[in-house]
Design a protein around this motif. Structure first.
Motif, mmCIF file in Angstrom:
data_model
loop_
_atom_site.group_PDB
_atom_site.id
_atom_site.type_symbol
_atom_site.label_atom_id
_atom_site.label_comp_id
_atom_site.label_asym_id
_atom_site.label_seq_id
_atom_site.Cartn_x
_atom_site.Cartn_y
_atom_site.Cartn_z
ATOM 1 N N ALA A 210 31.841 42.748 33.523
ATOM 2 C CA ALA A 210 31.805 42.229 34.898
ATOM 3 C C ALA A 210 33.199 42.257 35.514
ATOM 4 O O ALA A 210 33.368 42.573 36.695
ATOM 5 N N THR A 211 34.218 41.955 34.711
ATOM 6 C CA THR A 211 35.598 41.981 35.206
ATOM 7 C C THR A 211 35.975 43.382 35.674
ATOM 8 O O THR A 211 36.538 43.558 36.761
ATOM 9 N N ALA B 35 33.658 35.194 40.987
ATOM 10 C CA ALA B 35 32.858 36.406 41.196
ATOM 11 C C ALA B 35 32.504 37.057 39.863
ATOM 12 O O ALA B 35 31.385 37.540 39.666
ATOM 13 N N VAL B 36 33.447 37.035 38.925
ATOM 14 C CA VAL B 36 33.197 37.632 37.606
ATOM 15 C C VAL B 36 32.126 36.830 36.867
ATOM 16 O O VAL B 36 31.171 37.390 36.303
ATOM 17 N N ALA C 56 33.979 45.737 36.617
ATOM 18 C CA ALA C 56 33.190 46.096 37.802
ATOM 19 C C ALA C 56 33.772 45.451 39.055
ATOM 20 O O ALA C 56 33.930 46.108 40.092
ATOM 21 N N VAL C 57 34.127 44.166 38.971
ATOM 22 C CA VAL C 57 34.696 43.473 40.135
ATOM 23 C C VAL C 57 36.073 44.068 40.479
ATOM 24 O O VAL C 57 36.413 44.241 41.645
ATOM 25 N N GLU D 112 35.641 47.233 42.374
ATOM 26 C CA GLU D 112 35.147 46.997 43.741
ATOM 27 C C GLU D 112 36.196 46.344 44.637
ATOM 28 O O GLU D 112 36.369 46.710 45.789
ATOM 29 N N SER D 113 36.880 45.329 44.083
ATOM 30 C CA SER D 113 37.705 44.468 44.954
ATOM 31 C C SER D 113 39.201 44.572 44.682
ATOM 32 O O SER D 113 39.994 43.955 45.412
ATOM 33 N N ALA E 298 29.833 34.860 38.127
ATOM 34 C CA ALA E 298 28.531 35.031 38.791
ATOM 35 C C ALA E 298 27.902 36.360 38.375
ATOM 36 O O ALA E 298 26.714 36.425 38.051
ATOM 37 N N ARG E 299 28.697 37.407 38.355
ATOM 38 C CA ARG E 299 28.174 38.726 38.015
ATOM 39 C C ARG E 299 27.680 38.781 36.571
ATOM 40 O O ARG E 299 26.715 39.478 36.261
ATOM 41 N N ALA E 300 28.367 38.060 35.692
ATOM 42 C CA ALA E 300 27.966 38.047 34.278
ATOM 43 C C ALA E 300 26.865 37.017 34.029
ATOM 44 O O ALA E 300 26.354 36.916 32.910
#
Lengths: 219, 219
Positions: A37-38, A54-55, A40-41, A44-45, A57-59
């Motif tokens: 997730a880290t 955000a990390v 991926a974020v 993106e960001s 939440a995504r995980a």
């Protein structure tokens, strides 16, 4: 420094934890999910846009779960980067200084190019104004390769291949500094360098580096 | 690439323009005012916070006046940085490879530390995600020192001090790459390194670098 430093480490810990209990090893899987997730974020960001919320939440976990594993955003990002960029740390053991240095240079060129090169470059750039990140990067990426270089040279001295060097604490910069400069300080995006080109480029540095530490190139 | 690349260049152009007309050389003074304003805004707001409008306002000129001199924010910032960080570009001409390399390494260490080191590090960090800035930095700072290194080695080959090297296009990275890595890729702030410590550190790299290009350290 981190609990999971690569897919290999994750697998090993999964095997260990599968012995005493049945089913999926939940912690290792959660570590992996958080690190993925880290990345991926981050993609993106960017580093500045990334938040631990955000990390998490995504995980699909709470931020508390995240902070039990990594105590800061810097540690989390460096751990995630390590799953992509970490090269081998053990001395290559080819039996010769030239052979060992060839492997060290090729490994470093591989890390500094391709997808891991893109990530490393972004983090090094961010570290220029973030001393905490700079410290985490040094511990995770610079010190292991500098130790590897020192060990390679120590073994060559022990074998009698070269005399002892005058300032062994500079060996890391001397051996991998040129390759890092080659791929970091250039307008060309490192992610566009194909793996075979990175290897060939590393080999071109070899005779210089070998002479620098007191060796004699064979050719 | 830029009209004014240092206080020296500014003075030279002032002398030239003072011949045909009386009074203050307005253009050179305006160049200097804009470059000083750029450094001031950079120190206050960082690279991302800097706008050409803020620089123009601070220098008391219109943005059109600014853009007649520098066509982009990147060019403006690199030109301003050059007034602080630019080292000598000519071959040192000490008469020996060891002497010349000593000067090159000391000059590079001086640029990478102190106030110019702080600025270089911030710009290199920013360049990691700004290819236009990376290109401008390469032209303004990397290529001149790489040309200087190549010339130093070429002269040594011509004098018969060393045999020709196998990959002369790598000489820049080989000679100054280790020193750049030393001061760029570290959590220690380069602005806290005193000038005499930077010089001493450069000298410690000298025997490695001299051997790398085929020379023999005297000691």
């Amino acid at each position: 420094m981190t609990r999971t430093t690569g897919p290999g480490a994750g697998t090993a810990s999964a095997e260990v934890s599968s012995a005493p209990r049945r089913g999926r090893p939940r912690d290792a899987a959660r570590d992996r999910a958080l690190l993925e997730a880290t990345l991926a974020v981050l993609a993106e960001s960017g580093y500045r846009g990334l938040t631990t919320a955000a990390v998490a939440a995504r995980a699909g976990v709470s931020t508390a779960t995240l902070y039990r594993r990594w105590s800061s955003k810097e540690d989390l990002v460096v751990a995630a980067a390590a799953t992509v960029t970490e090269g081998p740390c053990d001395p290559p053991g080819t039996g010769s200084l030239e052979g060992d240095l060839r492997v060290v240079l090729r490994d470093k060129a591989a890390v500094m190019t391709g997808e891991s090169g893109r990530l490393m470059r972004a983090l090094v750039g961010e570290a220029a104004c973030n001393p905490v990140l700079a410290g985490a990067l040094t511990v995770a990426f610079l010190e292991p390769v500098y130790r590897r270089v020192a060990e390679v040279v120590r073994c060559a001295v022990e074998r009698g291949e070269i005399p002892p060097v005058e300032n062994p604490d500079l060996l890391g910069e001397i051996v991998v500094g040129p390759v890092m400069s080659r791929f970091l300080l250039t307008p060309d995006p490192p992610e566009r360098v194909p793996a075979d080109a990175a290897r060939a480029e590393a080999d071109r540095f070899l005779p210089f580096v070998l002479r620098a530490v007191g060796g004699t190139p064979r050719t």
